[in-house]
Design a protein around this motif. Structure first.
Motif, mmCIF file in Angstrom:
data_model
loop_
_atom_site.group_PDB
_atom_site.id
_atom_site.type_symbol
_atom_site.label_atom_id
_atom_site.label_comp_id
_atom_site.label_asym_id
_atom_site.label_seq_id
_atom_site.Cartn_x
_atom_site.Cartn_y
_atom_site.Cartn_z
ATOM 1 N N MET A 1 -13.114 20.803 37.608
ATOM 2 C CA MET A 1 -13.079 19.748 38.618
ATOM 3 C C MET A 1 -13.040 20.371 39.998
ATOM 4 S SD MET A 1 -10.349 16.625 39.094
ATOM 5 C CE MET A 1 -9.008 17.754 39.445
ATOM 6 N N VAL A 2 -13.896 19.925 40.885
ATOM 7 C CA VAL A 2 -13.934 20.433 42.247
ATOM 8 C C VAL A 2 -12.837 19.774 43.070
ATOM 9 C CG1 VAL A 2 -15.305 20.594 44.346
ATOM 10 C CG2 VAL A 2 -16.395 20.911 42.115
ATOM 11 N N LEU A 3 -12.091 20.564 43.787
ATOM 12 C CA LEU A 3 -11.018 20.077 44.649
ATOM 13 C C LEU A 3 -11.576 19.808 46.040
ATOM 14 C CD1 LEU A 3 -8.393 22.687 43.454
ATOM 15 C CD2 LEU A 3 -8.454 20.266 42.816
ATOM 16 N N ARG A 4 -11.068 18.752 46.678
ATOM 17 C CA ARG A 4 -11.659 18.296 47.941
ATOM 18 C C ARG A 4 -10.692 18.494 49.105
ATOM 19 N NH1 ARG A 4 -13.476 12.481 48.055
ATOM 20 N NH2 ARG A 4 -14.898 13.245 49.678
ATOM 21 N N ALA A 24 -16.935 27.615 51.198
ATOM 22 C CA ALA A 24 -18.086 27.549 50.297
ATOM 23 C C ALA A 24 -18.501 28.951 49.845
ATOM 24 C CB ALA A 24 -19.248 26.845 50.994
ATOM 25 N N ARG A 25 -18.450 29.924 50.764
ATOM 26 C CA ARG A 25 -18.839 31.295 50.438
ATOM 27 C C ARG A 25 -17.969 31.882 49.341
ATOM 28 N NH1 ARG A 25 -17.253 36.242 51.415
ATOM 29 N NH2 ARG A 25 -15.432 35.579 52.612
ATOM 30 N N ARG A 26 -16.692 31.479 49.289
ATOM 31 C CA ARG A 26 -15.759 32.068 48.323
ATOM 32 C C ARG A 26 -15.938 31.487 46.920
ATOM 33 N NH1 ARG A 26 -10.041 32.986 51.547
ATOM 34 N NH2 ARG A 26 -10.953 33.724 53.515
ATOM 35 N N ASP A 27 -16.561 30.322 46.795
ATOM 36 C CA ASP A 27 -16.824 29.725 45.479
ATOM 37 C C ASP A 27 -15.539 29.662 44.646
ATOM 38 O OD1 ASP A 27 -18.312 28.541 43.481
ATOM 39 O OD2 ASP A 27 -18.989 30.437 42.622
ATOM 40 N N ALA A 28 -14.500 29.054 45.233
ATOM 41 C CA ALA A 28 -13.184 29.011 44.598
ATOM 42 C C ALA A 28 -12.860 27.656 43.981
ATOM 43 C CB ALA A 28 -12.113 29.368 45.630
ATOM 44 N N ILE A 292 -7.410 26.595 50.388
ATOM 45 C CA ILE A 292 -7.707 26.873 48.977
ATOM 46 C C ILE A 292 -6.407 26.927 48.179
ATOM 47 C CG2 ILE A 292 -8.548 28.652 47.392
ATOM 48 C CD1 ILE A 292 -10.712 29.300 49.520
ATOM 49 N N LYS A 293 -5.409 27.598 48.729
ATOM 50 C CA LYS A 293 -4.103 27.698 48.054
ATOM 51 C C LYS A 293 -3.479 26.317 47.855
ATOM 52 C CE LYS A 293 0.542 29.596 48.981
ATOM 53 N NZ LYS A 293 1.196 28.347 49.434
ATOM 54 N N LEU A 294 -3.453 25.501 48.904
ATOM 55 C CA LEU A 294 -2.836 24.182 48.800
ATOM 56 C C LEU A 294 -3.591 23.282 47.829
ATOM 57 C CD1 LEU A 294 -1.919 23.435 52.534
ATOM 58 C CD2 LEU A 294 -0.394 24.192 50.703
ATOM 59 N N ALA A 295 -4.923 23.366 47.852
ATOM 60 C CA ALA A 295 -5.721 22.541 46.945
ATOM 61 C C ALA A 295 -5.428 22.889 45.491
ATOM 62 C CB ALA A 295 -7.207 22.709 47.244
ATOM 63 N N HIS A 296 -5.312 24.178 45.177
ATOM 64 C CA HIS A 296 -5.057 24.586 43.799
ATOM 65 C C HIS A 296 -3.604 24.330 43.386
ATOM 66 C CE1 HIS A 296 -8.848 26.259 42.433
ATOM 67 N NE2 HIS A 296 -9.020 26.814 43.634
ATOM 68 N N GLU A 297 -2.687 24.358 44.343
ATOM 69 C CA GLU A 297 -1.293 24.053 44.008
ATOM 70 C C GLU A 297 -1.119 22.597 43.611
ATOM 71 O OE1 GLU A 297 1.110 25.110 47.307
ATOM 72 O OE2 GLU A 297 1.181 27.248 46.803
ATOM 73 N N GLY A 298 -1.912 21.716 44.172
ATOM 74 C CA GLY A 298 -1.815 20.299 43.862
ATOM 75 C C GLY A 298 -0.656 19.635 44.567
ATOM 76 N N PRO A 299 -0.366 18.398 44.204
ATOM 77 C CA PRO A 299 0.708 17.658 44.871
ATOM 78 C C PRO A 299 2.047 18.357 44.707
ATOM 79 C CG PRO A 299 -0.620 16.208 43.486
ATOM 80 C CD PRO A 299 -1.019 17.608 43.149
#
Length: 311
Positions: A1-4, A24-28, A292-299
């Motif tokens: 799932m892509v994080l926004r 976008a360059r990091r493709d994370a 990127i870190k906050l998006a992957h950490e989630g709520p």
């Protein structure tokens, strides 16, 4: 799932476009774009994992939407509950309590008030105001500036009681603070990302807008290592206490001691023409790391109280 990740911006383009490209360059697994907002229901917040707020201080209708998004688990940079509660008097007092040197500061009653406020309404204010006492405490020259606000709007440098009164008469319903002027030999601006990463640099407010970083080394001596470390430490202390993940902290150096002058910049100037290529590159990379870190950490963990929501 892509994080926004959604960006709330004004007219700026160099920083948001560079951040979009860098992530976008990091493709994370994270996509950054300009956020789109509409009429917003309390049970349908904007569908973003992270929102980066760089304009709600001017477009204030975004502020309740950001708080709603935070309530539903979106990570908002900067935290809207902390940022909207801040003001210059409290921030200066907090800095002093934390051991960061600050100018002597007082808050002034407003010059005028909205229609309907009478002398009876103002019965708790002592008249005449003790202008002479404030002048003795702060000395001249001093600065008066809005209790809330930024962008160097409605800021006055005054050198006498007469100049102070003339400037005060122009402030209308604004609540103002007055601060002693700090004569400085060096002036430092620290870019702070994620409360932890600090890029300190000489910055000369006397120069034109686009020269303040790039030509500061021509007008001031370099920072000694110990002084540089102190500036970094003070910037981290302030941003940690204020909860700012994106900030700039300005420090005036007097007799080898940094004084915090301006440190509540929730939407700091990140334009490439202001920062210069090297500072701009560092800022974009650190902001990419952060979102990127906050998006992957989630709520954050489910809140047990309103106080927890604000963290």
């Amino acid at each position: 799932m892509v994080l926004r990740v959604g960006l709330l911006v004004g007219r700026e383009r160099s920083f948001p476009d560079a951040l979009i490209a860098e992530v976008a360059r990091r493709d994370a697994g994270v996509v950054v774009s300009y956020a789109e907002l509409d009429i917003t229901s309390i049970d349908r917040p904007p569908a973003y994992d992270v929102l980066v707020d760089r304009i709600s201080h001017e477009v204030t209708c975004y502020q309740p939407v950001l708080k709603l998004a935070a309530l539903h688990g979106t990570r908002v940079v900067n935290n809207p509950f902390w940022r909207i509660a801040d003001d210059k008097l409290f921030g200066t007092a907090l800095a002093a309590r934390l051991g960061v040197r600050v100018p002597k500061t007082v808050v002034l009653p407003s010059k005028s008030y909205v229609e309907g406020v009478s002398s009876e309404t103002l019965c708790n204010l002592r008249f005449p105001l003790d202008w002479q006492g404030a002048a003795r405490e702060l000395g001249f020259p001093m600065f008066i500036k809005p209790h809330w606000g930024g962008g160097f709007r409605d800021v006055y440098r005054v050198s006498s009681l007469e100049e102070l009164w003339r400037a005060y008469d122009r402030t209308g319903t604004l609540t103002m603070i007055a601060q002693e002027a700090i004569p400085w030999s060096q002036y430092v601006r620290c870019i702070v990302i994620g409360k932890e990463h600090v890029l300190p640099a000489l910055w000369d407010p006397r120069l034109g807008h686009f020269d303040r970083y790039v030509r500061a080394s021509e007008t001031m001596p370099p920072l000694e290592p110990a002084l540089l470390a102190r500036c970094v430490e003070d910037a981290r202390t302030l941003c940690g206490a204020l909860g700012y993940d994106m900030n700039t902290v300005e420090l005036a150096i007097r007799d080898g001691v940094p004084y915090a002058i301006d440190f509540m910049n929730s939407a700091p100037d990140f334009d490439i023409t202001s920062l210069g290529p090297e500072h701009f590159k560092w800022t974009v990379e650190k902001m990419a790391d952060l979102v990127i870190k906050l998006a992957h950490e989630g709520p954050p963990k489910p809140a047990m109280s309103f106080k927890d929501v604000m963290r």
